[in-house]
Design an enzyme around this catalytic site. Structure first.
Site, PDB file in Angstrom:
ATOM      1  CD  GLU A 291      -3.265   0.432   2.153  1.00 17.86           C
ATOM      2  OE1 GLU A 291      -4.135   0.072   1.956  1.00 17.86           O
ATOM      3  OE2 GLU A 291      -2.870   1.056   3.304  1.00 17.86           O
ATOM      4  CG  HIS A 312       7.491 -28.884   2.163  1.00 13.96           C
ATOM      5  ND1 HIS A 312       8.280 -30.044   1.845  1.00 13.96           N
ATOM      6  CD2 HIS A 312       8.062 -28.422   3.423  1.00 13.96           C
ATOM      7  CE1 HIS A 312       9.067 -30.210   2.804  1.00 13.96           C
ATOM      8  NE2 HIS A 312       8.987 -29.187   3.554  1.00 13.96           N
ATOM      9  CE  LYS A 427     -11.450   1.919   1.274  1.00  9.08           C
ATOM     10  NZ  LYS A 427     -10.502   2.839   2.316  1.00  9.08           N
TER      11      LYS A 427
HETATM   12  O1  LIG Z   1      -8.574   2.441   9.785  1.00  9.65           O
HETATM   13  P1  LIG Z   1      -9.494   2.704   8.710  1.00  9.65           P
HETATM   14  O2  LIG Z   1      -9.619   4.257   8.434  1.00  9.65           O
HETATM   15  O3  LIG Z   1     -10.890   2.028   8.976  1.00  9.65           O
HETATM   16  O4  LIG Z   1      -8.622   2.004   7.445  1.00  9.65           O
HETATM   17  C1  LIG Z   1      -8.633   0.722   7.410  1.00  9.65           C
HETATM   18  C2  LIG Z   1      -7.326   0.457   6.128  1.00  9.65           C
HETATM   19  O5  LIG Z   1      -8.441   0.728   4.997  1.00  9.65           O
HETATM   20  C3  LIG Z   1      -7.464   1.443   4.252  1.00  9.65           C
HETATM   21  O6  LIG Z   1      -7.682   2.787   4.344  1.00  9.65           O
HETATM   22  C4  LIG Z   1      -7.344   0.894   2.927  1.00  9.65           C
HETATM   23  O7  LIG Z   1      -8.576   0.967   2.440  1.00  9.65           O
HETATM   24  C5  LIG Z   1      -5.825   1.222   4.815  1.00  9.65           C
HETATM   25  O8  LIG Z   1      -5.132   2.075   4.486  1.00  9.65           O
HETATM   26  C6  LIG Z   1      -6.277   1.115   6.244  1.00  9.65           C
HETATM   27  O9  LIG Z   1      -5.355   0.545   6.798  1.00  9.65           O
END
Ligand SMILES: O=P(O)(O)OC[C@H]1O[C@](O)(CO)[C@@H](O)[C@@H]1O
Length: 460
Positions: A291, A312, A427
Site C-alpha cells: 500500500e 513444500h 470503495k
Molecule cells: O482505519 P480505517 O480508516 O478504517 O482504514 C482501514 C484500512 O483501510 C485502508 O484505508 C485501505 O482501504 C488502509 O489504509 C487502512 O489501514
C-alpha cells in the site's frame, strides 16, 4: 554500540555478485540518495505532516494505552473490529508474542482471548459472536477514518447485538473506540455516547499505526510487554540515527538493495520467516509494503512465505522460476521452546533414525540455512535476517526497521509512501452497488465495468 536487535547478512544479496558495491559509482550515488531520503523523512517540517507521525510513536507516553489494556484484561474475550492497518498490527503482535500456533488465536494463559473481526463475512462474524459470552466481552472498534464499510458493518452488527443482550448502559461500559482524535464518524459517536476512547494520532497512517493504541491496547490486554515493544523500536531508531552508510544502516541497506534489484527487474520481495510466530508479520508487512509503494506503475510485490511450510509449496518457483525476486529469510537464533525428537521405536520407522535425538528447532534452522544456501548457490539474491529471540523488544525493533525501510524505498521510487489513493475507486463502486445515496453514478459505472467481465463466460 550494538543493541542486540538483529543481524543482517547481505553478502549474497548484492547485484552482480557484489561488484556493484565495490565499483563505487552506483553504490555511492545510492548512498547519497538514501542520505537525502533519510533527511527528508526526519526533517522537522515533515515530522508534523500527515503520514510522518509514526516516527514519534517510539517516544510517546503509553500510560493511557496500558491503563486501557488493564481494563480490557478483566474481560474473558476482546473483539477487535478493524481492517487493514486497524487489525493487522494486533494480529501480528499477538501471533508473534503469545500465539505462535498460527491457526489458533484464542488460547491465552495470562489474559482474555482475542478475536479480530477484520472482514465483512457473515459466517465469520456470526461464528465469532457465538464463541463469546457477551456479558464477559469487550468490543474494541478501530478505524482511523471512522467510515470503512467493513469495519462499520461489523461494528453496527456486534454493537447492536451487545446492546440487545446487555442494554445500552452496560454495553457502553464494555466498549473502546480507537479513532482520529478530532474528526470522523466514530469520534462523533464517542462524543454522543461518552464511551471510552483512545486517539489514533491524525499524522499516523493506518499501516504505520501498530505502535499506537491501534496495535498496543489489545496487545497490552493479552499480557504483551508493550513498554518493551516500544523500547525495541526506540533502540532501532537509535541504531538508524547513528549509522551513515549502507554497510552500517540496516534500513538504508534494505531500501538500497530493494532499489538496486528493482532496477534489475526483480520487482517482487519474498519475506520468509522460519518461525510460526512471524506468519502474521508477513501479513502486516504485505500491507505496509504494497500500500505504501504500489503507485504510478512502480513498487515491488510483497510475497508472504513461511519456513519450512513454503519449502513444500513455493520453493520450486523460487529456485527454478523467473529470477524476479529478492528474498529475505528470517531466522530466530534462540527459540526458547525445545523439542527433542525421539528415536523411532517401530521397526518400519527405522529409516527415521537420523531424526532421533535431534532438536526440532535446530532442524528448522538447518532448513532455513539450506533454503538460503540453495538460493545463493543459484545466484538468487538472498538476505539472511537473524533475530536473537522473538520477544517484545526485538519485535519492536523489526517493526520500526521495516517502517523506515518502506518510507525510504518510497522516496527512492519518488512515490508518496503515506497515501493510498488507489483504494478509493473500489470503495465508491461498492457504495454505488449497495445503493448508497450520492453514489448512483458510481453504481452505474461499476455495473458497466463488471458487464465487460461477464460479457464472455463459461459455466459448468
Ligand atoms: O482505519 P480505517 O480508516 O478504517 O482504514 C482501514 C484500512 O483501510 C485502508 O484505508 C485501505 O482501504 C488502509 O489504509 C487502512 O489501514
Amino acid at each position: 554500540m550494538t543493541q542486540n536487535l538483529l543481524k543482517l547478512d547481505f553478502g549474497a544479496a548484492l547485484p552482480e555478485g557484489g561488484s556493484v558495491s565495490r565499483n563505487g559509482s552506483e553504490w555511492d550515488a545510492l548512498e547519497e540518495a538514501l542520505r537525502d531520503a533519510d533527511g527528508w523523512l526526519r526533517s522537522d517540517v515533515n515530522r508534523r505532516r500527515d503520514g510522518f507521525g509514526w516516527l514519534d510513536l517510539p517516544q510517546t507516553d503509553l500510560a493511557e494505552v496500558i491503563e486501557a489494556g488493564q481494563w480490557l484484561a478483566a474481560f474473558d474475550a476482546v473483539i477487535q473490529v478493524g481492517i487493514g492497518g486497524s487489525a493487522l498490527g494486533s494480529l501480528m503482535v499477538a501471533n508473534a508474542l503469545l500465539h505462535p500456533c498460527h491457526n489458533e488465536l484464542s488460547r491465552s494463559e495470562r489474559g482474555p482471548r482475542l478475536y479480530v473481526a477484520d472482514n465483512a463475512d457473515p459466517a465469520g462474524t456470526r461464528a465469532l459472536w457465538e464463541m463469546v459470552d457477551p456479558s464477559r466481552t469487550a468490543l474494541v472498534v478501530v478505524s482511523k477514518s471512522g467510515s470503512t464499510a467493513e469495519t462499520m458493518a461489523n461494528f453496527l452488527w456486534l454493537w447492536e447485538n451487545l446492546k440487545k443482550v446487555l442494554g445500552e448502559e452496560r454495553a457502553l461500559k464494555q466498549l473502546l473506540v480507537v479513532t482520529d482524535p478530532e474528526k470522523g464518524l466514530l469520534r462523533a459517536f464517542v462524543a454522543e455516547k461518552k464511551c471510552r476512547s483512545l486517539p489514533l494520532p491524525s499524522t499516523v497512517g493506518g499501516r504505520y499505526s501498530v505502535l499506537s493504541a491501534v496495535g498496543l491496547a489489545a496487545s497490552a490486554a493479552l499480557g504483551v510487554d508493550v513498554t518493551d515493544l516500544q523500547a525495541g523500536a526506540r533502540a532501532m531508531d537509535e541504531v538508524l540515527l547513528g549509522a551513515g552508510t549502507m554497510e552500517e544502516n540496516p534500513a538504508w541497506l534494505l531500501a538500497g538493495l530493494h532499489w538496486l534489484h528493482f532496477l534489475r527487474g526483480r520487482n517482487m520481495t519474498v519475506l520468509m520467516p522460519y518461525a510460526d510466530g512471524l506468519r502474521d508479520f508477513t501479513e502486516w508487512f504485505a500491507q505496509l509494503w504494497g500500500e505504501s509503494l504500489g503507485k504510478e506503475g512502480k513498487g515491488s510485490t510483497p510475497l508472504r512465505a513461511l519456513g519450512a511450510v513454503d519449502q513444500h509449496s513455493q520453493v520450486q518457483l523460487y529456485t527454478a522460476g523467473p529470477d524476479d525476486k529478492l528474498f529475505t529469510i528470517i531466522d530466530v537464533a534462540d527459540r526458547g521452546e525445545r523439542l527433542i525428537l525421539p528415536s523411532p521405536s517401530d521397526a518400519s520407522l527405522a529409516p527415521l533414525a537420523y531424526l532421533g535425538g535431534q532438536e526440532m528447532g535446530a532442524m528448522l534452522q538447518a532448513e532455513a540455512r539450506a533454503t538460503a544456501a540453495t538460493l545463493a548457490s543459484l545466484g538468487r539474491p538472498v538476505l539472511w535476517l537473524e533475530i536473537p529471540r522473538l520477544d517484545a523488544f526485538r519485535l519492536g525493533g523489526l517493526v520500526y526497521l521495516y517502517e523506515v525501510v518502506t518510507a525510504l524505498t518510497g522516496r527512492l521510487l519518488s512515490v508518496d509512501p503515506f497515501d493510498q489513493p488507489g483504494v478509493e475507486q473500489g470503495k465508491r463502486f461498492t457504495y454505488g452497488l449497495m445503493g448508497r445515496k450520492g453514489f448512483e453514478e458510481e453504481g452505474r459505472k461499476s455495473t458497466e465495468a463488471f458487464a465487460r467481465i461477464e460479457s464472455r463466460t463459461v459455466s459448468c
